[in-house]
Design a protein around this motif. Structure first.
Motif, short mmCIF file in Angstrom:
data_model
loop_
_atom_site.label_atom_id
_atom_site.label_comp_id
_atom_site.label_asym_id
_atom_site.label_seq_id
_atom_site.Cartn_x
_atom_site.Cartn_y
_atom_site.Cartn_z
N PRO A 6 0.95 -1.21 0.08
CA PRO A 6 0.08 -0.05 0.09
C PRO A 6 0.80 1.29 -0.07
N ASN A 7 0.33 2.20 -0.57
CA ASN A 7 0.84 3.58 -0.73
C ASN A 7 1.48 4.17 0.56
N ASN A 8 2.65 4.44 0.79
CA ASN A 8 3.16 5.03 2.35
C ASN A 8 3.31 3.85 3.07
N MET A 12 5.74 -2.29 5.22
CA MET A 12 5.59 -3.43 4.31
C MET A 12 6.43 -3.43 3.30
N TYR A 13 6.96 -2.47 2.68
CA TYR A 13 7.91 -2.31 1.82
C TYR A 13 9.11 -3.09 2.21
N ILE A 14 9.60 -2.47 3.65
CA ILE A 14 10.92 -2.98 4.07
C ILE A 14 10.86 -4.52 4.34
N LYS A 15 9.64 -4.90 4.64
CA LYS A 15 9.51 -6.38 4.84
C LYS A 15 9.74 -7.25 3.58
N GLN A 16 9.19 -6.69 2.32
CA GLN A 16 9.27 -7.17 1.17
C GLN A 16 10.59 -7.05 0.70
N MET A 17 11.40 -6.19 0.83
CA MET A 17 12.67 -6.01 0.37
C MET A 17 13.58 -6.99 0.97
N LYS A 18 13.40 -7.04 2.48
CA LYS A 18 14.02 -8.09 3.18
C LYS A 18 13.87 -9.37 2.62
N SER A 19 12.68 -9.97 2.25
CA SER A 19 12.33 -10.98 1.72
C SER A 19 13.05 -11.37 0.62
N LEU A 20 12.92 -10.23 -0.41
CA LEU A 20 13.26 -10.40 -1.58
C LEU A 20 15.11 -10.66 -1.48
N MET A 21 15.71 -10.21 -0.37
CA MET A 21 17.04 -10.01 -0.37
C MET A 21 17.62 -11.58 0.33
N THR A 22 16.64 -12.15 1.08
CA THR A 22 16.97 -13.38 1.85
C THR A 22 16.60 -14.43 1.32
N ARG A 27 13.78 -14.73 -5.32
CA ARG A 27 14.57 -13.73 -6.19
C ARG A 27 14.74 -14.51 -7.48
N LYS A 28 15.05 -15.55 -7.55
CA LYS A 28 15.34 -16.23 -8.74
C LYS A 28 14.09 -16.36 -9.54
N SER A 29 12.94 -16.64 -8.72
CA SER A 29 11.63 -16.75 -9.70
C SER A 29 11.22 -15.38 -10.25
N MET A 30 11.21 -14.44 -9.34
CA MET A 30 11.08 -13.01 -9.66
C MET A 30 11.99 -12.54 -11.01
#
Length: 56
Positions: A6-8, A12-22, A27-30
């Motif tokens: 959701p906007n702002n 949630m954005y941080i949680k998703q970025m951490k998930s993508l990094m770990t 990451r490979k699927s995306m």
């Protein structure tokens, strides 16, 4: 598949970025999906769409 928050909603954005990094599988699927999706914008496909539009 993509990530969306959701906007702002920075937490949630941080949680998703951490998930993508770990998460290697995520990451490979995306990455694979992004490469496949980018094929929609190849020069050949875009030219065909423009030619169709011009010929109408």
């Amino acid at each position: 598949m993509g990530l969306s928050s959701p906007n702002n909603d920075t937490s949630m954005y941080i949680k998703q970025m951490k998930s993508l990094m770990t998460d290697d599988n995520l990451r490979k699927s995306m990455s694979a999906n992004a490469i496949e999706n980018s094929k929609r914008f190849s020069i050949e496909i875009i030219i065909k769409k423009w030619m169709k539009l011009i010929e109408e």
